[in-house]
Design an enzyme around this catalytic site. Sequence first.
Site, PDB file in Angstrom:
ATOM      1  N   GLY A  48       0.773  -1.229   0.000  1.00 47.67           N
ATOM      2  CA  GLY A  48       0.000   0.000   0.000  1.00 47.67           C
ATOM      3  C   GLY A  48       0.807   1.283   0.000  1.00 47.67           C
ATOM      4  O   GLY A  48       0.324   2.320   0.463  1.00 47.67           O
ATOM      5  N   ASN A  82       1.521   3.013  -2.609  1.00 49.65           N
ATOM      6  CA  ASN A  82       0.813   3.945  -3.504  1.00 49.65           C
ATOM      7  C   ASN A  82      -0.419   4.526  -2.812  1.00 49.65           C
ATOM      8  O   ASN A  82      -0.723   5.708  -2.975  1.00 49.65           O
ATOM      9  CB  ASN A  82       0.435   3.254  -4.814  1.00 49.65           C
ATOM     10  CG  ASN A  82       1.610   3.176  -5.776  1.00 49.65           C
ATOM     11  OD1 ASN A  82       2.006   4.178  -6.349  1.00 49.65           O
ATOM     12  ND2 ASN A  82       2.183   1.989  -5.913  1.00 49.65           N
ATOM     13  N   ARG A 124     -17.047 -17.112  -8.927  1.00 50.72           N
ATOM     14  CA  ARG A 124     -16.463 -15.835  -9.361  1.00 50.72           C
ATOM     15  C   ARG A 124     -17.575 -14.790  -9.558  1.00 50.72           C
ATOM     16  O   ARG A 124     -17.387 -13.615  -9.275  1.00 50.72           O
ATOM     17  CB  ARG A 124     -15.692 -16.067 -10.669  1.00 50.72           C
ATOM     18  CG  ARG A 124     -14.697 -14.988 -10.975  1.00 50.72           C
ATOM     19  CD  ARG A 124     -13.549 -14.995  -9.991  1.00 50.72           C
ATOM     20  NE  ARG A 124     -12.620 -13.934 -10.281  1.00 50.72           N
ATOM     21  CZ  ARG A 124     -11.383 -13.871  -9.810  1.00 50.72           C
ATOM     22  NH1 ARG A 124     -10.929 -14.803  -9.004  1.00 50.72           N
ATOM     23  NH2 ARG A 124     -10.601 -12.874 -10.111  1.00 50.72           N
ATOM     24  N   HIS A 144       0.825   1.167 -13.392  1.00 53.21           N
ATOM     25  CA  HIS A 144       1.624   0.022 -13.851  1.00 53.21           C
ATOM     26  C   HIS A 144       3.098   0.428 -13.834  1.00 53.21           C
ATOM     27  O   HIS A 144       3.448   1.506 -14.329  1.00 53.21           O
ATOM     28  CB  HIS A 144       1.195  -0.398 -15.260  1.00 53.21           C
ATOM     29  CG  HIS A 144       1.959  -1.585 -15.750  1.00 53.21           C
ATOM     30  ND1 HIS A 144       1.690  -2.872 -15.317  1.00 53.21           N
ATOM     31  CD2 HIS A 144       3.034  -1.688 -16.576  1.00 53.21           C
ATOM     32  CE1 HIS A 144       2.551  -3.704 -15.870  1.00 53.21           C
ATOM     33  NE2 HIS A 144       3.368  -3.016 -16.640  1.00 53.21           N
ATOM     34  N   ASP A 193      -3.715  -3.868 -19.230  1.00 52.05           N
ATOM     35  CA  ASP A 193      -2.828  -2.706 -19.427  1.00 52.05           C
ATOM     36  C   ASP A 193      -3.010  -2.065 -20.805  1.00 52.05           C
ATOM     37  O   ASP A 193      -2.060  -1.526 -21.380  1.00 52.05           O
ATOM     38  CB  ASP A 193      -1.345  -3.101 -19.228  1.00 52.05           C
ATOM     39  CG  ASP A 193      -1.077  -3.719 -17.864  1.00 52.05           C
ATOM     40  OD1 ASP A 193      -1.757  -3.330 -16.900  1.00 52.05           O
ATOM     41  OD2 ASP A 193      -0.191  -4.582 -17.767  1.00 52.05           O
ATOM     42  N   GLU A 211       9.529   5.372  -6.069  1.00 48.24           N
ATOM     43  CA  GLU A 211       9.847   6.686  -5.484  1.00 48.24           C
ATOM     44  C   GLU A 211       9.806   7.807  -6.516  1.00 48.24           C
ATOM     45  O   GLU A 211       9.289   8.883  -6.253  1.00 48.24           O
ATOM     46  CB  GLU A 211      11.253   6.654  -4.859  1.00 48.24           C
ATOM     47  CG  GLU A 211      11.294   5.927  -3.546  1.00 48.24           C
ATOM     48  CD  GLU A 211      12.712   5.816  -2.992  1.00 48.24           C
ATOM     49  OE1 GLU A 211      12.852   5.220  -1.932  1.00 48.24           O
ATOM     50  OE2 GLU A 211      13.667   6.304  -3.643  1.00 48.24           O
ATOM     51  N   GLU A 238       5.939   6.251  -9.611  1.00 50.51           N
ATOM     52  CA  GLU A 238       4.584   5.852  -9.200  1.00 50.51           C
ATOM     53  C   GLU A 238       3.976   6.796  -8.169  1.00 50.51           C
ATOM     54  O   GLU A 238       2.824   7.223  -8.309  1.00 50.51           O
ATOM     55  CB  GLU A 238       4.601   4.433  -8.615  1.00 50.51           C
ATOM     56  CG  GLU A 238       4.967   3.373  -9.626  1.00 50.51           C
ATOM     57  CD  GLU A 238       4.959   1.974  -9.037  1.00 50.51           C
ATOM     58  OE1 GLU A 238       4.076   1.650  -8.229  1.00 50.51           O
ATOM     59  OE2 GLU A 238       5.862   1.190  -9.381  1.00 50.51           O
TER      60      GLU A 238
END
Length: 207
Positions: A12, A14, A66, A110, A151, A178, A181
């Site tokens: 976590g 981000n 699902r 990503h 993506d 660092e 992202e």
Amino acid sequence: MLKVVVLVSGGGTNLQAIIDAVNAGTITNTEVVGVISNNKNAYALERASKAGIPSLCISPKDFASRAEFNQALLDAVNDFGADLIVLAGFLVVIPEMVIEAYRNRIINIHPSLIPAFCGTGFYGLKVHEAALEKGVKVVGATVHFVDEGTDTGAIILQKAVEVQQGDTPEVLQRRVMEQAEWKILPRAIDLIANGKVKVIDNKVVIK
Ligand code: GRF
């Protein structure tokens, strides 16, 4: 106020970058209203609780099918009143019913410069291993909208990061987080919250 729900699976960092940017006022017009993890042990859940953000664990493992998981995930984001879903290291494929319900309202970070090192199988350290294996000199990160592909959605922001001699996948992963992202994911949210992101012919235009 843009209501954001963040989906996580792991550490976590981000998510933390988003929380910190909201608190610092570098993301404006935004409230993180909920965090959803598929993994009950994700440290991201602790970060949410420390920040006073409601969180839930919804794992495919806890449902008979699902389809039931898909419905539970959709119900949860709806219940939070999400305007925007942010995938911040979420390792479960987003159900099509969620993509349809939140068209151009789901973004993902990503850890590569898409279209390099992306698609099925490129997640976590595997992305950085592949970049080092290829010997590329520049890597980076991408924030993009989520569509039915892996993506493949419209690219919102990208930032490049240099590879250095002797990098390991772990060292490179950390530098990409660092330098790229933790900067472009909050920036993309701020742009969306302030109505600056438009999708025209499946490409993003920033006003
Ligand atoms: C990040 O590298 C992100 O790009 C990838 O998964 C990782 C998540 O890290 N999709 P964290 O949970 O935000 O620390």
